[in-house]
Design an enzyme around this catalytic site. Sequence first.
Site, short mmCIF file in Angstrom:
data_model
loop_
_atom_site.label_atom_id
_atom_site.label_comp_id
_atom_site.label_asym_id
_atom_site.label_seq_id
_atom_site.Cartn_x
_atom_site.Cartn_y
_atom_site.Cartn_z
N GLY A 153 3.37 -4.68 -1.27
CA GLY A 153 2.35 -3.67 -1.50
C GLY A 153 2.50 -2.46 -0.60
O GLY A 153 1.79 -1.46 -0.75
N ARG A 195 -4.09 -1.46 0.22
CA ARG A 195 -4.02 -2.79 -0.38
C ARG A 195 -4.91 -3.83 0.31
O ARG A 195 -5.14 -4.91 -0.24
CB ARG A 195 -2.58 -3.31 -0.34
CG ARG A 195 -2.08 -3.51 1.08
CD ARG A 195 -0.65 -3.99 1.13
NE ARG A 195 -0.19 -4.06 2.52
CZ ARG A 195 0.87 -4.76 2.92
NH1 ARG A 195 1.57 -5.44 2.03
NH2 ARG A 195 1.24 -4.75 4.18
N ARG A 215 3.67 -31.13 -5.22
CA ARG A 215 2.87 -30.24 -6.07
C ARG A 215 2.62 -30.78 -7.48
O ARG A 215 1.82 -30.20 -8.23
CB ARG A 215 3.54 -28.87 -6.15
CG ARG A 215 3.69 -28.19 -4.79
CD ARG A 215 2.36 -28.11 -4.05
NE ARG A 215 2.51 -27.46 -2.74
CZ ARG A 215 1.49 -27.22 -1.91
NH1 ARG A 215 0.26 -27.60 -2.24
NH2 ARG A 215 1.70 -26.64 -0.75
#
Length: 271
Positions: A103, A173, A200
């Site tokens: 960003g 940002r 996961r």
Amino acid sequence: MARINVVAADELIDKEIQVLDKGFVRLVDYMGGDARIVQSARVSYGAGTKTVREDSALIDYLLRNDHTSPFEQVILTFHIKTPIFIARQWIRHRTARINEISGRYSVMKDDFYIPIEADVKPQSSNNKQGRSEQELPAEVVQNVRQTLSSDQALLYKRYESYIETGVARELARINLPLSLYTEFYWQIDLHNLFHFLRLRLDSHAQKEIRDYARVLASAAEAVAPLAYQAFERHIVKGRKISAEDVEQLLELIEKSGEPGMQKLKEKLEGK
């Protein structure tokens, strides 16, 4: 040595597989496959790939006995788009190479995650870090989704106004929420991808990252189907047991007197 091509993996290259409302997983490239695992395991005595049955047995043996280095010879590179709050969990797996959109250099897109109604659940009473499977009142669910949408829109408008008035992108940002989508390239070897998936894919992992893990698992299976079969057999569907569990099982086998249980008894005794 010639490049190893796997037809099922080649068919996945550059295909965006949607995850959540605006996210995706894209297999960018891969190196190696089951044949590379076998070649690297047999290099000490110069033998390459044999029959599929022999290769499958060798790969199964390697994974079952934690011989990890042959699986590190297989590399997968993904392009991931995911909400920042998932990316922060993802990046905890420090055994991959990652390059994320910044960003500071780029104006972030107006892309935010809003969970579907079925995923807005109450806090679990027995899992401090997760949600339960119970339902919230419909009006609560609607309110959560509506306020998320309106808050995200407001924060993005402020972000845009900062950019338009000349505020540096690296400062503009900082008010954007964790629901903002980010993108990154993620390169990982198969051994460490299996470790990622072991954690996961588990039911205790957050639902959103499990959605991504299932897509990653399908890519791993396409690249190295024999290795994935062994991973699923010994890790996903297998179980680790303690010394106390072993003792209890041996006692039960002794009491049962079943001759068919002898092989299990020998395995538990490490014979």
